[in-house]
Design a protein around this motif. Structure first.
Motif, mmCIF file in Angstrom:
data_model
loop_
_atom_site.group_PDB
_atom_site.id
_atom_site.type_symbol
_atom_site.label_atom_id
_atom_site.label_comp_id
_atom_site.label_asym_id
_atom_site.label_seq_id
_atom_site.Cartn_x
_atom_site.Cartn_y
_atom_site.Cartn_z
ATOM 1 N N LEU A 202 0.835 -1.202 0.000
ATOM 2 C CA LEU A 202 0.000 0.000 0.000
ATOM 3 C C LEU A 202 0.871 1.255 0.000
ATOM 4 N N ILE A 203 1.927 1.213 0.799
ATOM 5 C CA ILE A 203 2.843 2.362 0.876
ATOM 6 C C ILE A 203 3.546 2.568 -0.455
ATOM 7 N N GLN A 204 4.075 1.485 -1.013
ATOM 8 C CA GLN A 204 4.830 1.582 -2.265
ATOM 9 C C GLN A 204 3.968 2.066 -3.426
ATOM 10 N N LYS A 205 2.736 1.607 -3.465
ATOM 11 C CA LYS A 205 1.845 1.959 -4.578
ATOM 12 C C LYS A 205 1.166 3.311 -4.387
ATOM 13 N N GLY A 206 1.209 3.846 -3.169
ATOM 14 C CA GLY A 206 0.595 5.143 -2.908
ATOM 15 C C GLY A 206 -0.911 5.146 -3.048
ATOM 16 N N LYS A 207 -1.541 4.031 -2.757
ATOM 17 C CA LYS A 207 -2.987 3.912 -2.953
ATOM 18 C C LYS A 207 -3.771 4.944 -2.165
ATOM 19 N N TYR A 208 -3.309 5.267 -0.958
ATOM 20 C CA TYR A 208 -4.019 6.237 -0.121
ATOM 21 C C TYR A 208 -3.219 7.527 0.046
ATOM 22 N N GLY A 209 -2.381 7.805 -0.930
ATOM 23 C CA GLY A 209 -1.547 8.993 -0.871
ATOM 24 C C GLY A 209 -0.279 8.740 -0.070
ATOM 25 N N LYS A 210 0.377 9.809 0.303
ATOM 26 C CA LYS A 210 1.649 9.683 1.016
ATOM 27 C C LYS A 210 1.435 9.286 2.474
ATOM 28 N N LEU A 211 2.412 8.574 2.996
ATOM 29 C CA LEU A 211 2.416 8.219 4.413
ATOM 30 C C LEU A 211 2.916 9.422 5.202
ATOM 31 N N LYS A 212 2.129 9.872 6.171
ATOM 32 C CA LYS A 212 2.446 11.090 6.916
ATOM 33 C C LYS A 212 2.953 10.819 8.332
ATOM 34 N N ASN A 213 2.532 9.671 8.913
ATOM 35 C CA ASN A 213 2.915 9.384 10.287
ATOM 36 C C ASN A 213 2.757 7.893 10.564
ATOM 37 N N LEU A 214 3.593 7.390 11.448
ATOM 38 C CA LEU A 214 3.509 5.994 11.875
ATOM 39 C C LEU A 214 3.604 5.942 13.395
ATOM 40 N N LYS A 215 2.728 5.151 13.998
ATOM 41 C CA LYS A 215 2.813 4.890 15.431
ATOM 42 C C LYS A 215 2.822 3.381 15.618
ATOM 43 N N ALA A 216 3.844 2.877 16.303
ATOM 44 C CA ALA A 216 3.943 1.442 16.529
ATOM 45 C C ALA A 216 4.460 1.180 17.941
ATOM 46 N N ASP A 217 3.831 0.233 18.624
ATOM 47 C CA ASP A 217 4.247 -0.089 19.984
ATOM 48 C C ASP A 217 4.282 -1.600 20.167
ATOM 49 N N PHE A 218 5.020 -2.018 21.181
ATOM 50 C CA PHE A 218 5.051 -3.433 21.559
ATOM 51 C C PHE A 218 5.333 -3.480 23.049
ATOM 52 N N GLY A 219 4.358 -3.962 23.814
ATOM 53 C CA GLY A 219 4.557 -4.025 25.251
ATOM 54 C C GLY A 219 3.828 -5.180 25.895
ATOM 55 N N PHE A 220 4.478 -5.798 26.863
ATOM 56 C CA PHE A 220 3.833 -6.811 27.697
ATOM 57 C C PHE A 220 4.437 -6.704 29.091
ATOM 58 N N HIS A 221 3.753 -7.305 30.062
ATOM 59 C CA HIS A 221 4.242 -7.207 31.432
ATOM 60 C C HIS A 221 5.027 -8.452 31.805
ATOM 61 N N SER A 222 6.278 -8.247 32.149
ATOM 62 C CA SER A 222 7.122 -9.316 32.667
ATOM 63 C C SER A 222 7.624 -8.867 34.033
ATOM 64 N N PRO A 223 7.148 -9.485 35.097
ATOM 65 C CA PRO A 223 7.561 -9.070 36.448
ATOM 66 C C PRO A 223 9.082 -9.057 36.573
ATOM 67 N N PHE A 224 9.587 -8.075 37.291
ATOM 68 C CA PHE A 224 11.039 -7.950 37.399
ATOM 69 C C PHE A 224 11.663 -9.169 38.070
ATOM 70 N N ASN A 225 12.670 -9.680 37.409
ATOM 71 C CA ASN A 225 13.468 -10.794 37.933
ATOM 72 C C ASN A 225 14.868 -10.613 37.373
ATOM 73 N N GLU A 226 15.800 -10.266 38.234
ATOM 74 C CA GLU A 226 17.140 -9.923 37.759
ATOM 75 C C GLU A 226 17.827 -11.075 37.026
ATOM 76 N N ASN A 227 17.361 -12.296 37.251
ATOM 77 C CA ASN A 227 17.967 -13.458 36.592
ATOM 78 C C ASN A 227 17.278 -13.843 35.289
ATOM 79 N N HIS A 228 16.107 -13.262 35.049
ATOM 80 C CA HIS A 228 15.389 -13.573 33.809
ATOM 81 C C HIS A 228 16.115 -12.949 32.621
ATOM 82 N N ARG A 229 16.066 -13.643 31.490
ATOM 83 C CA ARG A 229 16.735 -13.164 30.276
ATOM 84 C C ARG A 229 16.398 -11.706 29.944
ATOM 85 N N LEU A 230 15.151 -11.304 30.126
ATOM 86 C CA LEU A 230 14.724 -9.955 29.745
ATOM 87 C C LEU A 230 15.378 -8.868 30.593
ATOM 88 N N TYR A 231 15.762 -9.210 31.829
ATOM 89 C CA TYR A 231 16.352 -8.219 32.721
ATOM 90 C C TYR A 231 17.846 -8.439 32.957
#
Length: 324
Positions: free
Chosen positions: A139-168
């Motif tokens: 859609l972006i490449q073909k310009g079907k809806y005109g030019k892209l003016k803004n993008l908002k993207a998020d990714f969030g989940f809750h992982s309780p703090f654990n200093e030994n967990h891979r995420l922390y």
């Protein structure tokens, strides 16, 4: 590689590896041949669950197996570099989980070795190959809806703090940015390219990894991508594209198979893509196609795109003073 069956092996049989192995079952000609872990018991359990022929208690044993043709690497981020080099230097094609490595220099060396050995290498950014993502990029490449003016993207989940967990755990490359922030960043890169300016701020956990990261990518003509990642709370996890003539949203958990909602002055409609598998099958099928064509680099998730992606992540880390 002309034969129809491709023998896959998996290094790092954890949660993501199980998802990949499940998706691999949906790929014609894919055979999960072997699994390897630093724990033989773990490798054997994984092999039994997914009906692999072989289980190895070391990665070195696996890469010496002549029947292994391509290795999916699903170890923690900090090990991607060394695991990839081990496979490449032993002539094994590699599909390595994102982030490709910890920084640009590591990625450059991985690519250099792949080219030197003439062995296939690709970053496993599975979103690149999902039908809904391809649809919006077109859609972006073909310009079907005109030019892209803004993008908002998020990714969030809750992982309780654990200093030994891979995420922390900083020693394992923890934090939200490399684990899930990479998806909003990848979406901005795919939709808008390299920004002219990056601003970012983060909330750091006591283990000095980013629990939350907010980013703004600024492009010419004042176009902005507002990006966010967090492991401290659940967020909508959508990607919304504001065009001149429409608002297009990749709905919740936009990084995996989902629907796309298009809102115009004529109304709103939601498009479904009929994906019945978990989505990992698409990238695996692409890898097999590349191998059968004798390619050593993907024509979609290219080395250049992986270098651009890790470059953006490096710059964001500089902005938030996150050093591994």
């Amino acid at each position: 590689m002309k034969k129809q069956t491709v023998n896959w092996a998996i290094i790092g049989p954890g949660r993501i590896a199980k998802k990949f192995a499940s998706g691999l079952k949906e790929v014609p000609g894919a055979n999960l041949y072997a699994a390897a872990s630093r724990s033989l018991d773990r490798a054997e359990a994984f092999a039994a669950e997914f009906e692999a022929d072989k289980a190895y208690g070391s990665y070195e044993e696996l890469v010496k197996d002549e029947n292994v043709e391509v290795v999916y690497i699903a170890t923690p981020h900090v090990f991607h570099y060394e695991n990839t080099l081990l496979c490449l230097k032993n002539g094994k094609a590699v599909l390595c989980e994102k982030p490709f490595a910890m920084d640009t220099e590591q990625v450059k060396e991985m690519i250099a070795v792949a080219r030197e050995k003439k062995v296939f290498l690709m970053e496993a950014m599975w979103t690149q190959f999902l039908p809904h993502f391809k649809f919006v990029m077109q859609l972006i490449q073909k310009g079907k809806y005109g030019k892209l003016k803004n993008l908002k993207a998020d990714f969030g989940f809750h992982s309780p703090f654990n200093e030994n967990h891979r995420l922390y755990n900083k020693s394992l490359g923890g934090g939200s940015l490399l684990d899930i922030g990479i998806y909003p960043v990848f979406t901005a890169l795919s939709a808008l390219g390299i920004p002219e300016e990056i601003s970012a701020k983060a909330k750091l956990a006591v283990t000095e990894v980013d629990e939350e990261c907010e980013m703004i990518f600024t492009y010419k003509d004042g176009i902005e991508a507002e990006l966010h990642s967090t492991v401290g709370r659940k967020t909508p996890t959508t990607a919304t594209f504001l065009f001149e003539k429409a608002v297009v949203t990749m709905n919740s958990r936009f990084h995996e198979p989902t629907t796309v909602t298009i809102s115009t002055e004529k109304g709103e409609k939601t498009k479904e893509f009929g994906v019945t598998a978990n989505g990992y099958n698409f990238e695996a099928a692409h890898v097999q196609e590349m191998l059968r064509k004798g390619k050593t680099e993907s024509d979609q998730m290219t080395f250049e795109k992986s270098l651009q992606l890790i470059g953006l992540l490096d710059e964001v880390r500089r902005k938030i003073d996150l050093v591994y």
